[in-house]
Design a protein around this motif. Structure first.
Motif: not given
Length: 71
Positions: A5-20, A66-69
């Motif tokens: 998993v490289y991006n959080r696009i789905k999570a940010v959309l969900a947080e904002q109540g927006r859709t694909n 994030s790549t930082k552990k």
């Protein structure tokens, strides 16, 4: 094998109540492309990532894992 998993696009959309569909229409992109971004089957270009961040009014860094552990 676990899918990376490289991006959080789905999570940010969900947080904002927006859709694909909303994002696809806002960016004038194909819904299938946005769906692939959201499911990490395909990654957006850097330019597209900035467009997505602008549309969602978030810092582009909020769209990436994030790549930082954590220690």
């Amino acid at each position: 094998m676990d899918k990376k998993v490289y991006n959080r696009i789905k999570a940010v959309l969900a947080e904002q109540g927006r859709t694909n569909k909303w994002l696809a229409e806002t960016l004038d992109r194909n819904i299938n492309t946005v769906s692939k971004w959201s499911t990490n089957k395909m990654q957006p270009t850097v330019e597209s990532l900035f467009e997505i961040a602008d549309a969602l009014q978030v810092d582009v860094r909020n769209l990436l894992i994030s790549t930082k552990k954590e220690s």
